[in-house]
Design an enzyme around this catalytic site. Structure first.
Site, mmCIF file in Angstrom:
data_model
loop_
_atom_site.group_PDB
_atom_site.id
_atom_site.type_symbol
_atom_site.label_atom_id
_atom_site.label_comp_id
_atom_site.label_asym_id
_atom_site.label_seq_id
_atom_site.Cartn_x
_atom_site.Cartn_y
_atom_site.Cartn_z
ATOM 1 N N ARG A 93 -102.627 66.519 22.554
ATOM 2 C CA ARG A 93 -101.542 66.460 23.532
ATOM 3 C C ARG A 93 -101.655 67.596 24.559
ATOM 4 O O ARG A 93 -100.677 68.084 25.085
ATOM 5 C CB ARG A 93 -100.220 66.543 22.835
ATOM 6 C CG ARG A 93 -100.170 67.714 21.852
ATOM 7 C CD ARG A 93 -98.907 68.397 21.937
ATOM 8 N NE ARG A 93 -98.719 69.229 20.758
ATOM 9 C CZ ARG A 93 -97.547 69.527 20.306
ATOM 10 N NH1 ARG A 93 -96.488 69.074 20.902
ATOM 11 N NH2 ARG A 93 -97.424 70.315 19.271
ATOM 12 N N LYS A 113 -100.215 71.614 28.225
ATOM 13 C CA LYS A 113 -99.819 71.132 26.887
ATOM 14 C C LYS A 113 -98.671 70.140 27.017
ATOM 15 O O LYS A 113 -97.679 70.442 27.678
ATOM 16 C CB LYS A 113 -99.407 72.334 26.034
ATOM 17 C CG LYS A 113 -99.326 72.070 24.559
ATOM 18 C CD LYS A 113 -99.305 73.386 23.789
ATOM 19 C CE LYS A 113 -99.092 73.149 22.297
ATOM 20 N NZ LYS A 113 -99.082 74.418 21.550
ATOM 21 N N ASP A 125 -97.721 61.132 20.040
ATOM 22 C CA ASP A 125 -97.413 60.558 21.349
ATOM 23 C C ASP A 125 -98.000 61.375 22.500
ATOM 24 O O ASP A 125 -97.782 61.049 23.665
ATOM 25 C CB ASP A 125 -95.889 60.415 21.514
ATOM 26 C CG ASP A 125 -95.169 61.746 21.337
ATOM 27 O OD1 ASP A 125 -95.849 62.796 21.238
ATOM 28 O OD2 ASP A 125 -93.924 61.738 21.308
ATOM 29 N N GLY A 126 -98.678 62.465 22.169
ATOM 30 C CA GLY A 126 -99.286 63.266 23.226
ATOM 31 C C GLY A 126 -98.307 64.144 23.981
ATOM 32 O O GLY A 126 -98.662 64.781 24.972
ATOM 33 N N ARG A 176 -100.663 76.683 29.811
ATOM 34 C CA ARG A 176 -101.173 77.845 29.067
ATOM 35 C C ARG A 176 -102.413 78.387 29.751
ATOM 36 O O ARG A 176 -103.262 77.624 30.213
ATOM 37 C CB ARG A 176 -101.505 77.407 27.641
ATOM 38 C CG ARG A 176 -102.068 78.509 26.772
ATOM 39 C CD ARG A 176 -101.962 78.161 25.317
ATOM 40 N NE ARG A 176 -102.861 77.099 24.937
ATOM 41 C CZ ARG A 176 -102.759 76.412 23.799
ATOM 42 N NH1 ARG A 176 -101.795 76.671 22.944
ATOM 43 N NH2 ARG A 176 -103.619 75.468 23.511
ATOM 44 N N ARG A 183 -111.865 77.566 19.636
ATOM 45 C CA ARG A 183 -111.240 77.947 18.368
ATOM 46 C C ARG A 183 -112.301 78.018 17.278
ATOM 47 O O ARG A 183 -113.404 77.476 17.444
ATOM 48 C CB ARG A 183 -110.226 76.858 17.961
ATOM 49 C CG ARG A 183 -109.238 76.506 19.044
ATOM 50 C CD ARG A 183 -108.853 75.024 18.987
ATOM 51 N NE ARG A 183 -108.048 74.630 20.136
ATOM 52 C CZ ARG A 183 -106.725 74.455 20.105
ATOM 53 N NH1 ARG A 183 -106.073 74.582 18.988
ATOM 54 N NH2 ARG A 183 -106.067 74.128 21.195
ATOM 55 N N ASP A 252 -107.990 75.761 13.233
ATOM 56 C CA ASP A 252 -107.974 75.228 14.600
ATOM 57 C C ASP A 252 -106.966 75.979 15.470
ATOM 58 O O ASP A 252 -106.900 75.739 16.676
ATOM 59 C CB ASP A 252 -107.646 73.724 14.596
ATOM 60 C CG ASP A 252 -106.364 73.414 13.863
ATOM 61 O OD1 ASP A 252 -106.294 73.723 12.656
ATOM 62 O OD2 ASP A 252 -105.427 72.895 14.472
ATOM 63 N N ASN A 253 -106.199 76.867 14.869
ATOM 64 C CA ASN A 253 -105.268 77.677 15.659
ATOM 65 C C ASN A 253 -105.727 79.127 15.750
ATOM 66 O O ASN A 253 -104.948 80.022 16.066
ATOM 67 C CB ASN A 253 -103.868 77.617 15.049
ATOM 68 C CG ASN A 253 -103.238 76.232 15.199
ATOM 69 O OD1 ASN A 253 -103.629 75.466 16.072
ATOM 70 N ND2 ASN A 253 -102.274 75.923 14.362
ATOM 71 N N ASP A 262 -101.713 79.163 19.897
ATOM 72 C CA ASP A 262 -100.931 78.019 19.414
ATOM 73 C C ASP A 262 -99.664 78.437 18.662
ATOM 74 O O ASP A 262 -99.627 78.486 17.439
ATOM 75 C CB ASP A 262 -101.792 77.113 18.519
ATOM 76 C CG ASP A 262 -102.147 75.827 19.246
ATOM 77 O OD1 ASP A 262 -101.831 75.722 20.454
ATOM 78 O OD2 ASP A 262 -102.730 74.921 18.633
HETATM 79 P P1 AMP Z 1 -100.606 71.862 16.207
HETATM 80 O O1 AMP Z 1 -99.793 71.775 14.955
HETATM 81 O O2 AMP Z 1 -99.782 71.826 17.471
HETATM 82 O O3 AMP Z 1 -101.571 72.999 16.188
HETATM 83 O O4 AMP Z 1 -101.461 70.519 16.257
HETATM 84 C C1 AMP Z 1 -102.384 70.102 15.278
HETATM 85 C C2 AMP Z 1 -103.134 68.893 15.789
HETATM 86 O O5 AMP Z 1 -102.232 67.798 15.981
HETATM 87 C C3 AMP Z 1 -103.845 69.084 17.108
HETATM 88 O O6 AMP Z 1 -105.010 68.319 17.085
HETATM 89 C C4 AMP Z 1 -102.844 68.546 18.104
HETATM 90 O O7 AMP Z 1 -103.438 68.157 19.309
HETATM 91 C C5 AMP Z 1 -102.254 67.371 17.348
HETATM 92 N N1 AMP Z 1 -100.884 67.057 17.769
HETATM 93 C C6 AMP Z 1 -99.754 67.764 17.523
HETATM 94 N N2 AMP Z 1 -98.683 67.166 18.066
HETATM 95 C C7 AMP Z 1 -99.116 66.048 18.681
HETATM 96 C C8 AMP Z 1 -98.499 65.003 19.419
HETATM 97 N N3 AMP Z 1 -97.185 64.984 19.646
HETATM 98 N N4 AMP Z 1 -99.290 64.010 19.909
HETATM 99 C C9 AMP Z 1 -100.608 64.010 19.678
HETATM 100 N N5 AMP Z 1 -101.242 64.947 18.985
HETATM 101 C C10 AMP Z 1 -100.527 65.970 18.487
HETATM 102 MG MG MG Z 2 -103.024 73.672 17.171
#
Ligand code: AMP
Ligand code: MG
Length: 486
Positions: A93, A113, A125-126, A176, A183, A252-253, A262
């Site tokens: 997203r 973002k 949903d992105g 951002r 990462r 990944d963070n 993140d």
């Molecule tokens: P995060 O917890 O934000 O670090 O996200 C972990 C993973 O989930 C990453 O690959 C994000 O891009 C994906 N992600 C988190 N929220 C969404 C969302 N609403 N739509 C699509 N991908 C998401």
């Molecule tokens: Mg992340």
């Protein structure tokens, strides 16, 4: 100063090609409006703060307009989430819009973002909600002002586009800025998919663009890994010294540049609690406050594994072994300064440890303790702070040792106050303050988030009229549950 439209782009990561990222256009959010912008972050792109007020600013950062030289792409990566390997993550997203080169010749990634679905969105949903975008904005800029390395935040744009989480909310986008969005999980992705040529290509990109000095070393990749260990140790030391709990330290963070990356359900400690878990979904406390140190070490080991095709295992091990001692050195150095010491003494580690143990069993506000300790002469300050401790005999013994230790430093109270106030913030981004700013913004009032951001951008200065932001949090404010949904 530049106008918004004449930013200079040089999209180095995009040029790595389709194995590394996928071209995706941002999907605009409806009726975009500027919620908040950071003049200090705008300066990194040589932008005059006034351009934030132009309608085109919100349009650009809500996906309605795009620079012709931008090349928006979703990056692919994987990573260990809560200790379990997830083979395919990626920008689900967020989009790397491009890399802007400023007047000083620095490259800055523009990452939008909440820009809509990508091939990595899986079930998502992105989108990003206003609430989490404001939280990341405030934390990025507050962290920077505290001197903690971090990604930066240029602005948040709000919209009328509905988004469904636990309840109906509205979509927002956060712009951002980072010198790189690579990462630990980028390296893991190419390693575990056995794309070793691409792994090498990623490594070359990172060395050339971000660790150029390592190329002069005999073993550049070994030098690179060692530096990631060093930077991460320093970063985590700052988190622990300032009571910052990240909450989702998945690989990944983790940034290869050693910056906070993140922001999710993070928190700055209110009352000190070594076992504090800020992430409501973290049932086992894997990412509790005190676990951040061993978890950073664990994450660095995961990165080391992904670098085994390029670096000798013994060398990776030797660098990894540096983490804990480096962390301890940085942490103790910062804590000494927080206590007002200029010199180092063998007993300092135990003095810090004893203080934290006394705090652990008492309702002591972590940030205010250090600020108040410097406010007045030691005797008065300690007398006032004593009331918050449960173990009074323990505190008195500690206070006596602290005063003895302080005598060795010399100097006047004015000097002591000045040096302590320069490292002990008066203003800290407490969860309840962020919450109040979010609730106002959700009602269309952006004044609170803008004021809070202004206050937090000078955390060490007394700011007359802003005292309410420095107060003790109310009881309800100490126990907010921050959900992972964002
Ligand atoms: P995060 O917890 O934000 O670090 O996200 C972990 C993973 O989930 C990453 O690959 C994000 O891009 C994906 N992600 C988190 N929220 C969404 C969302 N609403 N739509 C699509 N991908 C998401
Ligand atoms: Mg992340």
């Amino acid at each position: 100063m530049k106008s918004l439209t004449d930013l200079t782009f040089d999209n180095r990561f995009a040029r790595l090609g389709d194995a590394f990222s996928t071209e995706v256009l941002p999907e605009p959010i409806a009726e975009p409006r500027l919620v908040v912008a950071s003049p200090a972050a705008m300066a990194l792109l040589d932008l005059d703060p006034e351009v934030a007020e132009q309608p085109v600013f919100a349009e650009l950062f809500a996906g309605h307009k795009l620079w012709s030289e931008a090349e928006p792409r979703a990056m692919v990566y994987s990573g260990h989430q809560f200790g379990v390997y997830n083979p395919r993550l990626g920008d689900g997203r967020g989009l790397l819009l491009g890399e802007v080169v400023n007047a000083a010749g620095e490259h800055w990634d523009l990452h939008l973002k909440g820009a809509g679905p990508t091939p990595y969105s899986r079930m998502g949903d992105g989108r990003a909600v206003l609430r989490s975008s404001i939280r990341e904005f405030l934390a990025s800029e507050a962290q920077h002002a505290l001197g903690i390395p971090t990604t930066r935040a240029l602005c948040v744009t709000g919209s009328s586009t509905p988004v469904y989480r636990e309840k109906r909310e509205t979509a927002a986008m956060l712009l951002r800025l980072a010198r790189s969005h690579v990462r630990f999980g980028h390296f893991e992705y190419f390693y575990y998919t056995r794309q070793l040529d691409q792994l090498k290509q990623l490594g070359e990109h990172v060395l050339n663009e971000h660790f150029r000095h390592c190329l002069e070393q005999e073993a550049p990749y070994a030098a690179f890994y060692r530096e990631v260990v060093e930077r991460t140790a320093e970063l985590i030391a700052r988190w622990q010294a300032y009571g910052f709990c990240h909450g989702v330290m998945n690989t990944d963070n983790m940034s290869i540049l050693g910056v906070t990356f993140d922001y999710g359900p993070y928190a700055f400690l209110d009352d000190f609690d070594a076992n504090f878990i800020c992430n409501h979904s973290d049932d086992t406390g894997r990412y509790s406050f005190s676990n951040q140190v061993p978890i950073a070490h664990w994450n660095l080991a995961a990165l080391a594994q992904a670098l085994t095709p390029m670096v000798e295992i013994d060398s990776l091990r030797a660098s990894l072994d540096l983490f804990l001692p480096l962390y301890q050195t940085h942490y103790l150095d910062l804590m000494r300064r927080r206590l007002g010491f200029v010199s180092a003494d063998d007993g300092d580690a135990s003095l810090v440890e004893r203080l934290l143990q006394l705090m652990q069993s008492s309702p002591v506000d972590y940030s205010r303790f250090f600020r108040e300790l410097g406010d007045s002469a030691p005797e008065q300050a300690l007398g006032r702070l004593r009331d918050d401790f449960v173990d009074l005999a323990g505190f008195d013994a500690w206070a006596a040792d602290y005063r003895t230790r302080l005598e060795r430093e010399g100097g006047s109270q004015d000097e002591r106050r000045a040096r302590m106030h320069a490292v002990n913030p008066r203003y800290v981004l407490r969860n309840y303050l962020a919450q109040q700013a979010i609730e106002a913004a959700e009602q269309g009032d952006y004044g609170v988030v803008r004021e809070l951001h202004r206050v937090l951008s000078r955390p060490f200065d007394e700011q007359p009229g802003m005292e309410r932001y420095a107060e003790r949090p109310p009881e309800w404010g100490k126990h907010l549950e921050i959900s992972c949904s964002s």
